[in-house]
Design an enzyme around this catalytic site. Structure first.
Site, PDB file in Angstrom:
ATOM      1  N   HIS B  63       0.856  -1.184   0.000  1.00 39.38           N
ATOM      2  CA  HIS B  63       0.000   0.000   0.000  1.00 39.38           C
ATOM      3  C   HIS B  63       0.893   1.235   0.000  1.00 39.38           C
ATOM      4  O   HIS B  63       2.090   1.157   0.286  1.00 39.38           O
ATOM      5  CB  HIS B  63      -0.950   0.006   1.201  1.00 39.38           C
ATOM      6  CG  HIS B  63      -0.274   0.135   2.531  1.00 39.38           C
ATOM      7  ND1 HIS B  63       0.556  -0.828   3.046  1.00 39.38           N
ATOM      8  CD2 HIS B  63      -0.298   1.136   3.449  1.00 39.38           C
ATOM      9  CE1 HIS B  63       0.994  -0.441   4.240  1.00 39.38           C
ATOM     10  NE2 HIS B  63       0.510   0.749   4.501  1.00 39.38           N
ATOM     11  N   HIS B  65       1.635   3.912   1.760  1.00 36.46           N
ATOM     12  CA  HIS B  65       2.093   4.720   2.882  1.00 36.46           C
ATOM     13  C   HIS B  65       3.617   4.796   2.798  1.00 36.46           C
ATOM     14  O   HIS B  65       4.281   3.835   2.399  1.00 36.46           O
ATOM     15  CB  HIS B  65       1.661   4.108   4.218  1.00 36.46           C
ATOM     16  CG  HIS B  65       0.267   4.501   4.626  1.00 36.46           C
ATOM     17  ND1 HIS B  65      -0.501   3.766   5.497  1.00 36.46           N
ATOM     18  CD2 HIS B  65      -0.485   5.590   4.287  1.00 36.46           C
ATOM     19  CE1 HIS B  65      -1.671   4.374   5.674  1.00 36.46           C
ATOM     20  NE2 HIS B  65      -1.690   5.472   4.942  1.00 36.46           N
ATOM     21  N   ASP B  67       6.146   4.614   4.734  1.00 41.47           N
ATOM     22  CA  ASP B  67       7.071   3.651   5.340  1.00 41.47           C
ATOM     23  C   ASP B  67       7.124   2.338   4.562  1.00 41.47           C
ATOM     24  O   ASP B  67       7.882   1.441   4.926  1.00 41.47           O
ATOM     25  CB  ASP B  67       6.711   3.404   6.816  1.00 41.47           C
ATOM     26  CG  ASP B  67       5.276   2.943   7.027  1.00 41.47           C
ATOM     27  OD1 ASP B  67       4.374   3.443   6.333  1.00 41.47           O
ATOM     28  OD2 ASP B  67       5.059   2.091   7.901  1.00 41.47           O
ATOM     29  N   HIS B 144      -7.089  -1.460   5.258  1.00 42.27           N
ATOM     30  CA  HIS B 144      -6.290  -0.452   5.933  1.00 42.27           C
ATOM     31  C   HIS B 144      -6.906   0.917   5.630  1.00 42.27           C
ATOM     32  O   HIS B 144      -7.992   0.996   5.062  1.00 42.27           O
ATOM     33  CB  HIS B 144      -4.843  -0.571   5.429  1.00 42.27           C
ATOM     34  CG  HIS B 144      -3.840   0.165   6.278  1.00 42.27           C
ATOM     35  ND1 HIS B 144      -3.833   0.108   7.645  1.00 42.27           N
ATOM     36  CD2 HIS B 144      -2.798   0.976   5.933  1.00 42.27           C
ATOM     37  CE1 HIS B 144      -2.841   0.856   8.108  1.00 42.27           C
ATOM     38  NE2 HIS B 144      -2.200   1.394   7.092  1.00 42.27           N
ATOM     39  N   ASP B 214      -0.214  -3.676   5.716  1.00 42.66           N
ATOM     40  CA  ASP B 214      -0.879  -3.317   6.969  1.00 42.66           C
ATOM     41  C   ASP B 214      -2.367  -3.647   6.834  1.00 42.66           C
ATOM     42  O   ASP B 214      -2.966  -3.424   5.779  1.00 42.66           O
ATOM     43  CB  ASP B 214      -0.751  -1.826   7.230  1.00 42.66           C
ATOM     44  CG  ASP B 214       0.690  -1.371   7.447  1.00 42.66           C
ATOM     45  OD1 ASP B 214       1.608  -2.204   7.434  1.00 42.66           O
ATOM     46  OD2 ASP B 214       0.904  -0.155   7.606  1.00 42.66           O
ATOM     47  N   HIS B 272       5.991  -5.207  12.030  1.00 42.77           N
ATOM     48  CA  HIS B 272       5.380  -3.878  11.919  1.00 42.77           C
ATOM     49  C   HIS B 272       5.042  -3.323  13.299  1.00 42.77           C
ATOM     50  O   HIS B 272       3.955  -2.818  13.563  1.00 42.77           O
ATOM     51  CB  HIS B 272       4.120  -3.912  11.035  1.00 42.77           C
ATOM     52  CG  HIS B 272       3.753  -2.547  10.498  1.00 42.77           C
ATOM     53  ND1 HIS B 272       2.862  -1.720  11.145  1.00 42.77           N
ATOM     54  CD2 HIS B 272       4.168  -1.871   9.412  1.00 42.77           C
ATOM     55  CE1 HIS B 272       2.732  -0.593  10.455  1.00 42.77           C
ATOM     56  NE2 HIS B 272       3.515  -0.663   9.399  1.00 42.77           N
TER      57      HIS B 272
END
Lengths: 306, 306
Positions: B63, B65, B67, B144, B214, B272
């Site tokens: 995804h 994001h 990080d 998420h 995530d 994570h």
């Protein structure tokens, strides 16, 4: 003396190694923190150097090669997550804004602070681009494969030191200290007058730090750098690689030493080492042969500018 | 048994710490290397794990994001500098191409290889997105704060093992091995026929590895994960932070254990981790209470999928 120190966050070059991080430094002037260049991983190195994001107000990017900028978006994103509200200023060549803004918009949605981009000049002069109460930052025209700027951090002229013996002897009230430092004299109750010069000792000489990376050898910088306290100069190659240095617009360690000598610098720190060197001692020896007061940069190094 | 191993390059979450790197993993299947997620610093972690860039042909991004993606441009740039010519495939949600392509164009000028973007589906099903001779990669629909995909790496059905005793006894020539493995029998010079089943022992069961991060807790994934050999599941929080986990669409360690139990996984690896945990042992204990065969991920960890 007031704090003026440089933290080396990374002093490697484009190809990553397990020994060096890409280019990034922190200049801490009286707890005001500036960053110069921001290679990948700079935010973690910044934390490792025990600096505070909240003190960071301006980032200066020498040129738009990845090893000097890839850490920016991560740093900005982390400060957004941390709830930063203070404006952040980024000084970089013009294309950065167009490249970075879409990433800020996408990855830092809902951030509470503003990023203001300032375009660096692309000519052959030095320009004052930042100043506050204690410091000025001037660009240094470098020569690389794309527009590149060095940065000269100069303390503003400092105030003289108050003579505490005279303060006590003349019973001068404490609230007068700043007025006297700024040039006033003193007249006591009996009307005797003491000149400013009798009440102070001379100010410390303003200190300066120069960052010159990435660039080929630019002897004409010597005038702008005259008497600099600490010169950080790239030394990507040893001098036996001079043709390669010229071809890629980098400097050799001997040229870095030569630059420090011409500039009558107090100290030289060399960095931006090519990944081909497992041991930079030969680079150090080469620079020291021309300019003895030379140090090798390394991650975690703290340089006191004095 | 053929190589099928997972290298943990980073198992931290969004806020950087000095203990963990952001998300990234390498899945090495018979020296073919896949990357899942690519947080800042992944390229250096990749080198530290002694993997070869030349073996890396596909990157899967769960995804968008930061990080999970900020390390991409550095990795791509380094492979360009290294003279890579082989096409690289990136599987990610659609907006990544629009974000990354201008950076590739600017920072990797003159690169000699092509990057092909494949858009990940954004629905609630599992899709086959990649296959080669030995492996299939299927998406896993996660949930998420923005579209998120897990990945299931499944070995293709393996061929049976040849019975070397029968090969020798019947003097079957070596060039017949693959034909027999693929289902043939053997007829000797005197016309005696041996069935395929007499010449082989059963194939190893195909192995599988699933990456779920995530995501919040998704019990409906259990069907797609049935019997998975190794399940990597995010465990950002301990269960006392369940409201925070739900609010941020993350899972707790207990939920990760529950997921492994429902999926009848062989082994669970949790990662994570939120930066708030200086010690992840309580997370481990919590997951193990539900699913005993659980391990904590850590940078440098190598998981043999078997």
């Amino acid at each position: 003396m007031e704090k003026f120190e440089v933290h080396i966050l990374g002093c490697g070059s484009a190809k990553p190694t397990l020994r060096h991080q890409p280019s990034s430094q922190v200049i801490n002037v009286r707890e005001k923190v500036f960053m110069v260049d921001c290679g990948e991983g700079a935010q973690v190195q910044f934390c490792r150097a025990r600096q505070k994001f909240s003190r960071l107000n301006a980032i200066f990017i020498s040129h738009l090669h990845g090893d000097h900028v890839f850490g920016l978006i991560g740093l900005l994103s982390t400060m957004a997550l941390a709830g930063r509200t203070a404006t952040l200023h980024i000084y970089a060549h013009a294309p950065l804004q167009g490249l970075l803004q879409p990433h800020i918009d996408f990855f830092c949605r809902g951030m509470q602070y503003e990023v203001i981009f300032h375009s660096l000049p692309d000519d052959h002069d030095s320009h004052l681009i930042y100043e506050d109460r204690s410091i000025e930052v001037h660009t240094l025209p470098l020569c690389h494969r794309l527009p590149s700027c060095g940065f000269l951090f100069k303390e503003k002229p400092l105030l003289p030191h108050i003579r505490h013996d005279m303060m006590t002897y003349l019973q001068i009230p404490y609230y007068m200290v700043n007025t006297i430092k700024q040039g006033a004299g003193w007249t006591d109750a009996e009307g005797r007058t003491y000149r400013h010069e009798e009440l102070v000792t001379p100010a410390d000489a303003p200190r300066s730090y120069a960052y010159c990376s990435d660039t080929n050898f630019q002897p004409r910088l010597a005038d702008m750098l005259q008497g600099v306290n600490v010169l950080y100069h790239e030394a990507t190659f040893a001098h036996d690689m001079l043709p390669r240095a010229q071809e890629t617009c980098h400097s050799t360690a001997r040229q870095a030493g030569e630059m420090a000598r011409l500039a009558q610098a107090r100290r030289l720190v060399i960095g931006h080492f090519s990944s081909r060197y497992d041991d930079e001692q030969p680079l150090l020896a080469e620079a020291q042969a021309v300019f003895p007061n030379t140090l090798l940069a390394h991650e975690g190094m703290v340089i006191q500018v004095d």
